[in-house]
Design a protein around this motif. Structure first.
Motif, PDB file in Angstrom:
ATOM      1  N   ALA A 224       0.759  -1.146   0.034  1.00 26.82           N
ATOM      2  CA  ALA A 224      -0.083   0.046  -0.024  1.00 26.82           C
ATOM      3  C   ALA A 224       0.871   1.189  -0.007  1.00 26.82           C
ATOM      4  N   ARG A 225       1.975   1.342   0.800  1.00 27.63           N
ATOM      5  CA  ARG A 225       2.693   2.525   1.074  1.00 27.63           C
ATOM      6  C   ARG A 225       3.405   2.574  -0.431  1.00 27.63           C
ATOM      7  N   GLN A 226       3.904   1.586  -0.927  1.00 27.23           N
ATOM      8  CA  GLN A 226       4.689   1.719  -2.442  1.00 27.23           C
ATOM      9  C   GLN A 226       3.771   2.189  -3.348  1.00 27.23           C
ATOM     10  N   MET A 227       2.406   1.847  -3.474  1.00 23.44           N
ATOM     11  CA  MET A 227       1.504   2.495  -4.297  1.00 23.44           C
ATOM     12  C   MET A 227       1.179   3.901  -4.280  1.00 23.44           C
ATOM     13  N   LEU A 228       1.098   4.315  -3.018  1.00 22.59           N
ATOM     14  CA  LEU A 228       0.934   5.588  -2.446  1.00 22.59           C
ATOM     15  C   LEU A 228       2.146   6.497  -3.037  1.00 22.59           C
ATOM     16  N   GLY A 229       3.419   5.943  -2.667  1.00 20.73           N
ATOM     17  CA  GLY A 229       4.433   6.508  -2.675  1.00 20.73           C
ATOM     18  C   GLY A 229       4.626   6.888  -4.374  1.00 20.73           C
ATOM     19  N   THR A 230       4.273   5.789  -5.139  1.00 19.31           N
ATOM     20  CA  THR A 230       4.522   6.149  -6.597  1.00 19.31           C
ATOM     21  C   THR A 230       3.324   7.345  -6.998  1.00 19.31           C
ATOM     22  N   LEU A 231       2.192   7.209  -6.575  1.00 15.35           N
ATOM     23  CA  LEU A 231       1.193   8.345  -6.859  1.00 15.35           C
ATOM     24  C   LEU A 231       1.859   9.727  -6.719  1.00 15.35           C
ATOM     25  N   GLN A 232       2.255   9.532  -5.323  1.00 15.62           N
ATOM     26  CA  GLN A 232       2.607  11.151  -5.029  1.00 15.62           C
ATOM     27  C   GLN A 232       4.018  11.393  -5.976  1.00 15.62           C
ATOM     28  N   ALA A 233       4.713  10.595  -6.149  1.00 14.29           N
ATOM     29  CA  ALA A 233       5.797  10.887  -6.902  1.00 14.29           C
ATOM     30  C   ALA A 233       5.380  11.541  -8.295  1.00 14.29           C
ATOM     31  N   ARG A 234       4.597  10.730  -9.043  1.00 12.48           N
ATOM     32  CA  ARG A 234       4.059  11.368 -10.188  1.00 12.48           C
ATOM     33  C   ARG A 234       3.495  12.488 -10.138  1.00 12.48           C
ATOM     34  N   THR A 235       2.522  12.849  -8.932  1.00 15.44           N
ATOM     35  CA  THR A 235       1.817  14.044  -9.021  1.00 15.44           C
ATOM     36  C   THR A 235       2.958  15.320  -8.725  1.00 15.44           C
ATOM     37  N   GLN A 236       4.040  14.930  -7.846  1.00 16.64           N
ATOM     38  CA  GLN A 236       5.067  16.124  -7.615  1.00 16.64           C
ATOM     39  C   GLN A 236       5.873  16.223  -8.795  1.00 16.64           C
ATOM     40  N   ALA A 237       6.307  15.224  -9.351  1.00 16.72           N
ATOM     41  CA  ALA A 237       7.358  15.463 -10.540  1.00 16.72           C
ATOM     42  C   ALA A 237       6.939  15.744 -11.724  1.00 16.72           C
ATOM     43  N   GLY A 238       5.789  14.937 -12.128  1.00 21.42           N
ATOM     44  CA  GLY A 238       5.274  15.094 -13.590  1.00 21.42           C
ATOM     45  C   GLY A 238       4.450  16.145 -13.998  1.00 21.42           C
ATOM     46  N   GLY A 239       3.876  16.751 -12.728  1.00 18.17           N
ATOM     47  CA  GLY A 239       2.719  17.889 -12.826  1.00 18.17           C
ATOM     48  C   GLY A 239       1.512  17.490 -13.492  1.00 18.17           C
ATOM     49  N   PRO A 240       0.457  18.255 -13.861  1.00 10.47           N
ATOM     50  CA  PRO A 240      -0.904  17.833 -14.276  1.00 10.47           C
ATOM     51  C   PRO A 240      -0.655  16.991 -15.542  1.00 10.47           C
ATOM     52  N   GLY A 241       0.036  17.111 -16.128  1.00 14.11           N
ATOM     53  CA  GLY A 241       0.313  16.429 -17.295  1.00 14.11           C
ATOM     54  C   GLY A 241       0.804  14.905 -17.335  1.00 14.11           C
ATOM     55  N   SER A 242       1.040  14.472 -16.377  1.00 11.94           N
ATOM     56  CA  SER A 242       1.304  13.221 -16.082  1.00 11.94           C
ATOM     57  C   SER A 242       0.219  12.561 -15.107  1.00 11.94           C
ATOM     58  N   MET A 243      -0.704  13.297 -14.637  1.00  8.04           N
ATOM     59  CA  MET A 243      -1.917  12.564 -13.832  1.00  8.04           C
ATOM     60  C   MET A 243      -2.741  11.959 -14.544  1.00  8.04           C
ATOM     61  N   VAL A 244      -3.282  11.002 -14.166  1.00  6.63           N
ATOM     62  CA  VAL A 244      -4.423  10.007 -14.865  1.00  6.63           C
ATOM     63  C   VAL A 244      -5.396  10.163 -13.625  1.00  6.63           C
ATOM     64  N   LEU A 245      -6.417  10.565 -13.951  1.00  3.30           N
ATOM     65  CA  LEU A 245      -7.697  10.540 -13.120  1.00  3.30           C
ATOM     66  C   LEU A 245      -8.429   9.118 -12.819  1.00  3.30           C
ATOM     67  N   GLY A 246      -8.625   8.839 -11.686  1.00  2.00           N
ATOM     68  CA  GLY A 246      -8.930   7.443 -11.415  1.00  2.00           C
ATOM     69  C   GLY A 246      -7.913   6.543 -11.013  1.00  2.00           C
ATOM     70  N   GLU A 247      -6.735   6.799 -11.381  1.00  2.00           N
ATOM     71  CA  GLU A 247      -5.448   6.144 -11.041  1.00  2.00           C
ATOM     72  C   GLU A 247      -5.271   5.888  -9.432  1.00  2.00           C
ATOM     73  N   ALA A 248      -5.672   6.846  -8.934  1.00  2.00           N
ATOM     74  CA  ALA A 248      -5.515   6.708  -7.371  1.00  2.00           C
ATOM     75  C   ALA A 248      -6.492   6.191  -6.581  1.00  2.00           C
TER      76      ALA A 248
END
Length: 259
Positions: free
Chosen positions: A125-149
């Motif tokens: 669970a922590r690994q999945m959350l960390g991956t999500l947060q890293a994508r949000t912080q590093a990639g910006g809105p362009g890398s976000m996929v709605l529904g993924e989280a």
């Protein structure tokens, strides 16, 4: 015939109960019983004076000697029964202690298994959350996929349910409770992404409107400049035409005076 019931055994041969041979057989049987009692007592005393494993032998000895007609109130039967009862109590105490140890061992094994199961769920669970947060912080809105989280949160919920239903891990296990909190954080991450994407959409729409407004202003400015150029050229033609007419009039007046 049941040979432990001497009266019935003797009667099966048709001998009177008080027959001399029957009395002699009964006496021999009692002598044998006393022999077994004395030697059995000696064996119990020689076995260590308190081993709980002897209680079954002592009970069988009591039953056998009693069936031979030896009363339990006479020696050495009284001593044998005392030892049998004592060692049976000792055996019962040891059995309770053994069962308690087995229960504690099993409980410890279950605790460790639950710890491994719940720990694995929490790590995933922590690994999945960390991956999500890293994508949000590093990639910006362009890398976000709605529904993924939200999908990640559902996976964590499923892992928790499987751990409880299949692995028999307690639902209130502290590590599973922490995993449930991670699932909630994943859902919060989904809300954050929606907010960021909505803000990005508004920014892009605002930028598009600004570009349209600037384009409109540029077009209007270009049109105004073109109109000004046209008006200036018209003015210049008018001025030039007026100058030409004045020159023609001056020439005509000069010719008239010369005549």
């Amino acid at each position: 015939a049941d040979r432990t019931d001497f009266e019935a055994f003797a009667a099966s041969f048709g001998l009177p109960v008080a027959h001399s041979h029957v009395d002699r057989f009964r006496l021999k049987l009692q002598e044998a019983g006393l022999w077994w009692a004395r030697n059995g007592l000696q064996a119990l005393q020689d076995s260590g004076g308190g081993q709980s494993s002897d209680h079954a032998f002592a009970e069988k000895l009591v039953n056998a000697v009693t069936d031979m007609g030896i009363a339990t109130s006479v020696q050495p039967m009284a001593e044998i029964m005392r030892i049998a009862q004592q060692r049976k109590r000792l055996w019962e105490i040891e059995e309770l202690a053994r069962k308690k140890r087995e229960l504690e061992t099993r409980q410890e094994e279950v605790r460790k298994q639950n710890e491994r199961t719940a720990g694995w769920v929490l790590r995933e669970a922590r690994q999945m959350l960390g991956t999500l947060q890293a994508r949000t912080q590093a990639g910006g809105p362009g890398s976000m996929v709605l529904g993924e989280a939200e999908e990640a949160a559902a996976k964590v919920d499923k892992m928790i349910s499987s751990a409880v239903a299949i692995q028999k891990c307690p639902a209130m296990h502290p590590l599973l409770q922490m995993a449930a909190q991670v699932a909630a954080s994943c859902r919060e991450e989904e809300v954050t992404r929606k907010r960021l994407l909505a803000a990005e959409k508004r920014r892009q729409e605002r930028s598009a409107r600004d570009r349209q407004e600037k384009a409109k202003q540029a077009a209007e400015a270009a049109a105004a400049a073109a109109a000004a150029d046209t008006a200036e050229r018209e003015y210049e033609r008018e001025v030039a035409h007026s100058s030409s007419d004045e020159n023609d009039a001056s020439s005509s007046d000069g010719c008239s005076s010369a005549s």
